[in-house]
Design an enzyme around this catalytic site. Structure first.
Site, short mmCIF file in Angstrom:
data_model
loop_
_atom_site.label_atom_id
_atom_site.label_comp_id
_atom_site.label_asym_id
_atom_site.label_seq_id
_atom_site.Cartn_x
_atom_site.Cartn_y
_atom_site.Cartn_z
N VAL A 562 0.83 -1.20 0.00
CA VAL A 562 0.00 0.00 0.00
C VAL A 562 0.87 1.25 0.00
CG1 VAL A 562 -2.00 -1.08 1.08
CG2 VAL A 562 -0.21 -0.12 2.52
N ASP A 563 2.20 1.06 -0.07
CA ASP A 563 3.09 2.22 -0.12
C ASP A 563 3.66 2.37 -1.53
OD1 ASP A 563 4.67 0.00 -0.16
OD2 ASP A 563 5.73 0.43 1.71
N ASP A 564 4.68 3.18 -1.68
CA ASP A 564 5.24 3.41 -3.01
C ASP A 564 6.29 2.37 -3.36
OD1 ASP A 564 3.66 5.59 -3.63
OD2 ASP A 564 4.93 6.91 -2.44
#
Ligand code: 6R9
Length: 693
Positions: A562-564
């Site tokens: 869910v992060d980059d």
């Protein structure tokens, strides 16, 4: 804890048919794909009867104890290892995971003195298994192979340990290892561990630039490498890459005094290797001359064992630090239970030791259990797509652990590549690195495992040191695509955006609310970043960076980062890293990278690039942009698609709207959503128009 237990216990009310076989009937890909998503796949009674954890009830009993009495549970397991001095009995574990209460600190078995190399080799030899094969090495070219017994492996490790000590490597010093999958790679790791040195293995697919970055960060005096390796037919000159990296490090004030180079004859003759006589030395010229016994350096359980860099959401890779005692106990125990390991097993994990999977489940975990481990230098499709099954038959592999990307690439080929081999020896299959899609799961299960072998879909991370959510084969029915339930001692929770735990069937962010022995202790040299990245987003918990849902039966389903961070063929790559590599290109002013679905790799890298004014986009420029990423990071991070973007969609405050870029990249143009907040909504149409350019 009690709530958590009640929750996990809901699975005790497991559906009808436990113990019965509900093999998926599908025998070919077409049928597999049309099967129901939520099939339950039961272990056969024959498998369960012999399994270490033969039932859900047994799991619950052990799990209950592991979370109610971690000191007792882990203390008993740790006592099976050799400790020169025992840890402080009162305090098997002390932890603070709550940033609001002060520094995040995790300690296990503090005060205990041990050595992981001693436990993985000497202990096995002392137990009478010195003649058992520790490593079967299979070369890139079929027919080229080797094997080492536990005794022989110990001898080789001791010789290298003695050499390293002789050249001045001391307890606590860092040693960088840049080697392909030769036996010398685990040998080097174990030799460092034996003398208390901290190894930092850099995957041999990383570029000189990335290697230099890692050298600069931990400042080793010694780098261990080899002259070259063959990938398929192609030689890769690793020593040249190391030379460049050492030069770059020196430019940044970090000098490497010694480059110990193994001559990998199968790839290249030593005469052809570039050499700097005052710094480089051939492994074969020195190491074999040293005695094959070497006293062990007893280290504290909390002394560092290794550093391993992984990607985060900024450009700078994170040096994940693992310590000795907890990691040892955790890697060994997770290996044993998740693969239902028996002394007669032959185990093969296709991961490279350059990644965490190769640390915990090629080297330490299996060797600590006295297992016979296959290590493979080559590529799984060389000379053809049947190579894996050829190797399985050759060594009678019983446990085969791999990544979904490999499964997907092989399932695109004819099943004949699989079925022409017997594979009768196989007993347990494993998957790691990314969510395994149900269709790949079914193919792996039906075709590779002949609908007979449970699949351990193990969810974990570089940071966790070992498995966190994983099936225990034989204990409960599996659902294709679900990693199932938490390992002993792990209390996963799903939280919403505000950090509130959500109960029952739900989706959200996956966190863990307690520490486990294999947890990483810090990011090397940057404890602030450790706290900010992992413990501040949801105070009170370790945040994994993954999204997750839990179904009505309590099964966990990982849904991706869910992060980059994107996950390409099971490799973690930060979008920011690829962006910085692109903007280093003199003709690129700005870049925005997103992940897109990719049939084989899981995710592909899609890069939007804005060029210097007046430069026109061309095929040549596309290639040189990709080359820039290969040079900065490594070939595995090369973008799959470059999309020329005269302008990028930005908010009025200048923030790139990645949500829109993701939709454009995946051609979901009806779902662009609200674009009215953009500084210049017209760029969206322009980008769409340039999609196929
Ligand atoms: C072991 C390893 C960690 C990230 C992790 C997650 C993904 C790994 C997975 C999985 C779903 C699995 N991941 N195993 N996702 N199911 N069985 O791969 O470590 O390289 O640090 O990557 O990989 O997204 O957060 P690492």
């Amino acid at each position: 804890t009690e709530d958590h237990l009640r929750h996990i216990e809901s699975l005790a009310t497991f559906p009808s048919g436990a113990g019965k076989i509900s093999h998926l009937r599908a025998t070919n890909l077409g049928e597999c794909l049309s099967s129901e998503e939520h099939d339950l796949v039961f272990p056969t009674p024959e498998f369960s009867d012999k399994a270490l954890v033969p039932s859900t009830e047994k799991y619950l009993e052990m799990y209950r104890r592991s979370v109610r009495d971690p000191a007792g549970f882990w203390g008993d397991i740790a006592a099976e290892f050799y400790w020169k001095e025992k840890w402080d009995c009162e305090k098997v574990c002390s932890e603070n995971l709550d940033v609001r209460k002060g520094t995040v600190e995790i300690e296990w078995f503090k005060g205990g003195k041990t050595n992981i190399c001693f436990n993985a080799l000497d202990r096995i030899v002392d137990n009478g298994d010195g003649d058992k094969v520790a490593l079967y090495w299979e070369g890139n070219v079929p027919g080229l192979d080797d094997k080492l017994t536990y005794k022989e492996l110990l001898d080789k490790v001791c010789q290298l340990s003695n050499y390293l000590k002789d050249v001045g490597v001391k307890k606590g010093d860092a040693v960088v290892i840049y080697l392909p999958m030769l036996a010398e790679l685990p040998i080097s790791m174990l030799a460092c561990a034996r003398i208390g040195a901290v190894h930092s293995v850099v995957f041999a697919g990383f570029s000189a630039e990335s290697l230099a970055q890692r050298i600069i960060d931990c400042k080793p005096n010694v780098v261990i490498t080899c002259n070259a390796v063959l990938r398929g037919d192609k030689p890769i000159l690793l020593k040249n890459i190391v030379d460049q990296a050492i030069t770059q490090s020196a430019d940044n004030g970090v000098s490497v005094d010694l480059c110990l180079t193994y001559e990998n004859q199968s790839a290249m003759k030593k005469e052809a290797t570039k050499w700097q006589a005052d710094r480089d030395i051939w492994w074969q010229d020195v190491v074999p001359k040293y005695p094959n016994t070497c006293l062990v350096e007893w280290v504290d359980a909390e002394d560092p064992l290794f550093l391993l860099y992984t990607s985060g959401s900024t450009g700078k890779p994170k040096g994940v630090l693992h310590t000795t005692g907890g990691y040892m106990v955790y890697a060994a125990t997770t290996f044993k239970y998740a693969f239902d390991y028996k002394p007669s097993d032959v185990y093969w994990c296709t991961a490279d030791c350059g990644w965490i999977t190769g640390h915990s489940y090629v080297s330490y975990g299996p060797l600590l259990n006295g297992a016979s481990v296959v290590i493979f230098e080559g590529a799984p499709n060389y000379p053809d797509s049947g190579r894996c099954w050829d190797i399985v038959d050759k060594y009678n592999v019983t446990i085969f652990y791999t990544a979904p990307t490999l499964v997907r690439s092989l399932m695109r080929e004819k099943n004949e590549y699989v079925t022409r081999y017997s594979r009768k020896s196989l007993r347990v299959l494993g998957s790691v690195g990314e969510p395994i899609n149900p269709s790949a799961w079914r193919w792996f299960y039906n075709i590779v495992g002949d609908s007979r072998c449970p699949i351990s879909d193990t969810w974990w991370q570089t940071e966790t040191g070992g498995f966190m959510i994983t099936p225990l084969p034989g204990s409960w029915p599996q659902k294709p695509g679900s990693a199932t339930f938490p390992f002993f001692g792990v209390q996963p929770v799903i939280v919403d955006e505000k950090g509130n735990e959500i109960e029952g069937e739900c989706s959200g962010y996956l966190c863990v609310k307690n520490s486990w022995p294999g947890a990483f202790r810090t990011l090397y040299g940057d404890h602030d970043r450790y706290e900010t990245t992992y413990f501040k987003p949801f105070p009170g918990y370790y945040f994994s960076g993954d999204g997750c849902s839990r179904d009505g039966d309590g099964y966990y389903w990982l849904t991706g980062r869910v992060d980059d961070v994107i996950n390409v063929s099971g490799h973690r790559i930060g979008t920011a890293e690829v962006e910085s590599a692109l903007v280093l290109h003199p003709q690129c002013v700005e870049a925005a990278v997103v992940g897109v679905e990719h049939e084989v790799k899981g995710q592909g890298i899609y890069a939007f690039v804005t060029l210097v004014d007046g430069v026109t986009y061309s095929e040549e420029l596309r290639k040189s942009l990709i080359l820039s990423v290969r040079n900065q990071i490594g070939a595995f991070a090369a973008p799959d698609k470059i999309h020329w973007a005269p302008g990028l969609p930005k908010t009025r405050s200048g923030k790139i709207m990645r949500r829109i870029l993701r939709k454009i990249a995946s051609r979901q143009l009806e779902e662009l959503g609200d674009i009215s907040t953009l500084a210049d909504p017209a760029v969206v149409d322009q980008l769409i128009a340039l999609s196929d350019c």
